[in-house]
Design a protein around this motif. Structure first.
Motif, mmCIF file in Angstrom:
data_model
loop_
_atom_site.group_PDB
_atom_site.id
_atom_site.type_symbol
_atom_site.label_atom_id
_atom_site.label_comp_id
_atom_site.label_asym_id
_atom_site.label_seq_id
_atom_site.Cartn_x
_atom_site.Cartn_y
_atom_site.Cartn_z
ATOM 1 N N TYR A 248 0.698 -1.309 0.014
ATOM 2 C CA TYR A 248 -0.022 0.034 0.019
ATOM 3 C C TYR A 248 0.972 1.403 -0.074
ATOM 4 O O TYR A 248 2.038 1.235 0.321
ATOM 5 C CB TYR A 248 -0.919 -0.050 1.175
ATOM 6 N N THR A 259 -3.893 -3.281 -5.592
ATOM 7 C CA THR A 259 -4.830 -4.421 -6.154
ATOM 8 C C THR A 259 -4.240 -4.618 -7.622
ATOM 9 O O THR A 259 -3.777 -4.074 -8.378
ATOM 10 C CB THR A 259 -6.461 -3.879 -6.173
ATOM 11 N N LYS A 281 -9.993 -10.954 3.581
ATOM 12 C CA LYS A 281 -10.192 -11.254 2.242
ATOM 13 C C LYS A 281 -10.011 -12.885 1.848
ATOM 14 O O LYS A 281 -10.875 -13.290 1.335
ATOM 15 C CB LYS A 281 -8.939 -10.576 1.267
ATOM 16 N N GLU A 291 -12.218 -11.922 -5.224
ATOM 17 C CA GLU A 291 -11.315 -10.910 -5.073
ATOM 18 C C GLU A 291 -11.785 -9.702 -5.328
ATOM 19 O O GLU A 291 -11.747 -8.573 -4.929
ATOM 20 C CB GLU A 291 -9.930 -11.306 -5.547
ATOM 21 N N TYR A 295 -12.719 -6.497 -3.117
ATOM 22 C CA TYR A 295 -12.246 -4.942 -3.029
ATOM 23 C C TYR A 295 -13.244 -3.983 -3.251
ATOM 24 O O TYR A 295 -13.064 -2.869 -2.731
ATOM 25 C CB TYR A 295 -10.957 -4.963 -4.330
#
Length: 452
Positions: A248, A259, A281, A291, A295
């Motif tokens: 991140y 992502t 997740k 996935e 998100y």
């Protein structure tokens, strides 16, 4: 079904009572004291006890189940009457397991992060309209209660607390759930009044792993060395899935999660919360959420109540409150806030409120916990120490334990409030960490403090 609660006013107990009432069961209960918000919520549902106290005459053979809370004692008059009549008596987790025996049980455990991970999972499922039963340790936006039970849902998502089940059942709660899908977020010694050594505490997680159903799934944080060691050493016939903190970045006070489709802005921040997100997740993916769907949903997750909850903000300052009280949580939370606001002065205030944190033998665990703060403050009440029948602790012991010479220590709530009112918060972040309220601090007034 007719269900009677002994000690109905507790945080978990009253939420379970409300869940059963909503499900259509006949709910009654007793307690020697019921405080807010439990009182108003039980009253609104029409199940607040008319009188405070214990009344054996409430117990009769028409009751199908008695649920015993931790607040009750083993010699409770209503409990003794229920035992005399041979009624079915459950601890809180026993009842939850009995309800969910035919469901797929998803249990999130760990010394820290379990409430946040459970909340993330429920947020994602709710976003996509997936209905599940659940039990979580914090109030979530968009959810009426902290407990929801049905006869129809296939899944139940449970926050797996390692504390004891009831006065008559001294097993940790999460030992009773027998998960099909489990997660361990981290292990850091806690509840020393129950688990006197670190090894004894770690053993509870080994037992938790052993309680996973054969062929089940264990998701674990491989960045925690203790977790990694006990999971890899387990010979339980289960599938093991490791997770770690995802990539991140930070830009202008905003966190962007990397992502497959690029950087995505999210509302939560801090290494520990990004690590929690990775665990959530994997839970969601094993519950049928892919996935991309995860998100999409997690981008709007703002956190659980009292978990890095923003309570005030001005053009130059911001204030958060957080449930952090154990050493590992305090350190992770303080570091996360400083990393998120590197240019601002961080004023970190911690209340030592729990049995462990007020224990003189445990204090040394806080070494370096507030190092990331520019101004570090610790508040504790000598009265709380006395009530818990612990050995007295001094300001000098606190200063030595935190290994910080400039540590500010308060024992008087008025003096602490005066400190806050006389402090300039311009270009600052105020972080209030506690499982209590600093002897009566009104968090709603913090907004006024920041604007002065």
């Amino acid at each position: 079904m007719r269900v009677h609660f002994i000690a109905i006013g507790g945080s978990a107990m009253h939420n379970l009572a409300l869940a059963l009432h909503d499900k259509g069961d006949v709910v009654t209960g007793s307690d020697d004291a019921v405080f807010e918000p439990s009182k108003s919520r039980l009253e609104a549902a029409g199940i607040l006890p008319m009188e405070m106290g214990w009344f054996p005459e409430k117990i009769n053979k028409e009751i199908d189940a008695v649920i015993l809370g931790m607040h009750a004692k083993s010699d409770n008059p209503e409990l003794l009457k229920a035992q005399q009549l041979g009624l079915r008596i459950y601890s809180y987790p026993e009842f939850i397991y009995e309800h969910s025996k035919q469901k797929t049980r998803v249990v999130i455990g760990g010394s820290h992060g379990k409430t946040t991970i459970t909340s993330m999972v429920l947020h994602v499922l709710n976003y996509h309209g997936i209905s599940v039963d659940y039990l979580v340790g914090a109030q979530l936006k968009g959810f009426k209660n902290m407990v929801h039970l049905t006869d129809d849902n296939d899944f139940i998502v449970l926050e797996g607390d390692e504390y004891l089940s009831s006065p008559t059942d001294l097993r940790p709660k999460f030992h009773l759930y027998q998960p099909n899908i489990a997660l361990i977020s981290g292990i850091a010694w806690d509840h020393i009044n129950v688990f006197p050594t670190f090894e004894n505490y770690v053993d509870q997680f080994r037992i938790f792993i052993d309680k996973i159903t054969n062929g089940g799934i264990l998701i674990y944080n491989e960045e925690d060395n203790v977790v990694k060691e006990i999971v890899e050493a387990s010979e339980k016939p289960i599938r093991k899935i490791a997770y770690n903190t995802p990539e991140y970045s930070l830009s202008k006070g905003k966190t962007y999660l990397e992502t497959p489709d690029g950087a995505m802005p999210i509302e939560v921040f801090g290494d520990h919360n990004l690590n929690n997100l990775a665990g959530a997740k994997w839970i969601c993916q094993n519950m049928g959420v892919d996935e991309v769907e995860f998100y999409e949903a997690i981008a709007s997750f703002k956190g659980a109540a009292k978990r890095l909850e923003k309570i005030a903000e001005t053009s130059s300052s911001v204030a958060y409150k957080d449930f952090a009280h154990s050493p590992s949580k305090v350190k992770a939370t303080t570091q996360a806030v400083k990393k998120q606001y590197p240019e601002k002065k961080l004023i970190a205030c911690l209340e030592l409120h729990t049995y462990s944190s007020l224990n003189s033998e445990f204090l040394s665990e806080y070494d370096g916990a507030l190092t990331a703060a520019d101004i570090a403050v610790v508040f504790y009440s000598p009265d709380a120490v006395a009530i818990k029948r612990l050995e007295e602790i001094s300001k000098e012991q606190i200063e030595k334990a935190f290994n910080r010479e400039d540590l500010i220590v308060f024992t008087d709530p008025v003096a602490f409030k005066t400190f806050l009112s006389q402090t300039s918060f311009e270009d600052s972040v105020l972080l209030l960490m506690s499982s209590g309220n600093y002897g009566g601090l009104d968090f709603d007034e913090v907004k006024n403090l920041l604007s002065v």
